[in-house]
Design a protein around this motif. Sequence first.
Motif, PDB file in Angstrom:
ATOM      1  N   HIS A 167     -16.224  -1.567  -0.154  1.00 35.31           N
ATOM      2  CA  HIS A 167     -15.836  -0.567   0.839  1.00 35.31           C
ATOM      3  C   HIS A 167     -14.445  -0.883   1.404  1.00 35.31           C
ATOM      4  N   ALA A 168     -14.196  -2.162   1.686  1.00 36.15           N
ATOM      5  CA  ALA A 168     -12.879  -2.559   2.197  1.00 36.15           C
ATOM      6  C   ALA A 168     -11.790  -2.280   1.157  1.00 36.15           C
ATOM      7  N   GLU A 169     -12.075  -2.574  -0.117  1.00 38.98           N
ATOM      8  CA  GLU A 169     -11.111  -2.276  -1.190  1.00 38.98           C
ATOM      9  C   GLU A 169     -10.869  -0.774  -1.278  1.00 38.98           C
ATOM     10  N   TYR A 170     -11.959  -0.014  -1.198  1.00 43.47           N
ATOM     11  CA  TYR A 170     -11.843   1.444  -1.263  1.00 43.47           C
ATOM     12  C   TYR A 170     -10.982   1.969  -0.106  1.00 43.47           C
ATOM     13  N   GLN A 171     -11.239   1.457   1.100  1.00 42.02           N
ATOM     14  CA  GLN A 171     -10.456   1.899   2.257  1.00 42.02           C
ATOM     15  C   GLN A 171      -8.985   1.531   2.085  1.00 42.02           C
ATOM     16  N   ALA A 172      -8.722   0.335   1.548  1.00 42.22           N
ATOM     17  CA  ALA A 172      -7.332  -0.086   1.325  1.00 42.22           C
ATOM     18  C   ALA A 172      -6.664   0.816   0.288  1.00 42.22           C
ATOM     19  N   SER A 227      -6.094   4.227   1.823  1.00 45.51           N
ATOM     20  CA  SER A 227      -4.950   4.182   2.740  1.00 45.51           C
ATOM     21  C   SER A 227      -3.642   4.162   1.956  1.00 45.51           C
ATOM     22  N   ALA A 228      -3.603   3.356   0.893  1.00 50.37           N
ATOM     23  CA  ALA A 228      -2.390   3.303   0.064  1.00 50.37           C
ATOM     24  C   ALA A 228      -2.129   4.657  -0.592  1.00 50.37           C
ATOM     25  N   ALA A 229      -3.186   5.308  -1.057  1.00 50.74           N
ATOM     26  CA  ALA A 229      -3.026   6.624  -1.695  1.00 50.74           C
ATOM     27  C   ALA A 229      -2.534   7.655  -0.685  1.00 50.74           C
ATOM     28  N   ARG A 230      -3.052   7.609   0.532  1.00 55.65           N
ATOM     29  CA  ARG A 230      -2.585   8.548   1.561  1.00 55.65           C
ATOM     30  C   ARG A 230      -1.124   8.289   1.887  1.00 55.65           C
ATOM     31  N   HIS A 231      -0.761   7.025   1.974  1.00 55.95           N
ATOM     32  CA  HIS A 231       0.631   6.681   2.258  1.00 55.95           C
ATOM     33  C   HIS A 231       1.546   7.173   1.127  1.00 55.95           C
ATOM     34  N   GLU A 232       1.108   6.945  -0.097  1.00 55.03           N
ATOM     35  CA  GLU A 232       1.905   7.390  -1.250  1.00 55.03           C
ATOM     36  C   GLU A 232       2.001   8.911  -1.279  1.00 55.03           C
ATOM     37  N   ALA A 233       0.898   9.592  -0.970  1.00 50.44           N
ATOM     38  CA  ALA A 233       0.922  11.060  -0.943  1.00 50.44           C
ATOM     39  C   ALA A 233       1.881  11.557   0.135  1.00 50.44           C
ATOM     40  N   ALA A 234       1.891  10.885   1.280  1.00 46.71           N
ATOM     41  CA  ALA A 234       2.822  11.280   2.343  1.00 46.71           C
ATOM     42  C   ALA A 234       4.266  11.072   1.896  1.00 46.71           C
TER      43      ALA A 234
END
Length: 169
Positions: A62-67, A70-77
């Motif tokens: 779950h922690a890996e998934y959240q990380a 978060s990285a995917a959201r940052h990259e999408a932004a």
Amino acid sequence: MGPLKPHLSDLIVAAICFAAVFALIAKVLLPRIERTLAERESATEGTLERAAEAEREAQRIHAEYQAELSAARHEAAQIRQAAHEEGVVLLADIRAEGHRVREELVAAATVQLAADRVVAEAELREDVLGLATELAGRIVGEPLTDVDRARAIADDFFAEVDAETATTA
């Protein structure tokens, strides 16, 4: 004698039977019961350990998934921001190109209109000169053949009209 005062022989037989049943239970049944209880306890403890391990693994995943999320959201932004900036630049380039093309078209049209005006003015002056000469000849009663003199008079007239137009404008 009764139940409260048993005979010694009945008491000995009962004690022997009790000792036999007790020995049988102690030697056969109690080890089986203890073994079964130990197996259940180990199964329960193993299950608890496996459940705790599975829970730790689930938390790690779950922690890996959240990380990753978060990285995917940052990259999408970042991608959205880059696309927006690129769009703004492209829009500015397209507008600049449109203004440049418009200015070229306006300049070309202005030059073309000026050239057409000069041509039309020259043609009209020739037509007016011809009509004026013909009209003067009808008024006089004979055709006028001095074209150069008529042209000079018409040029003077047009110069006066141009001067009046320039002063009123």
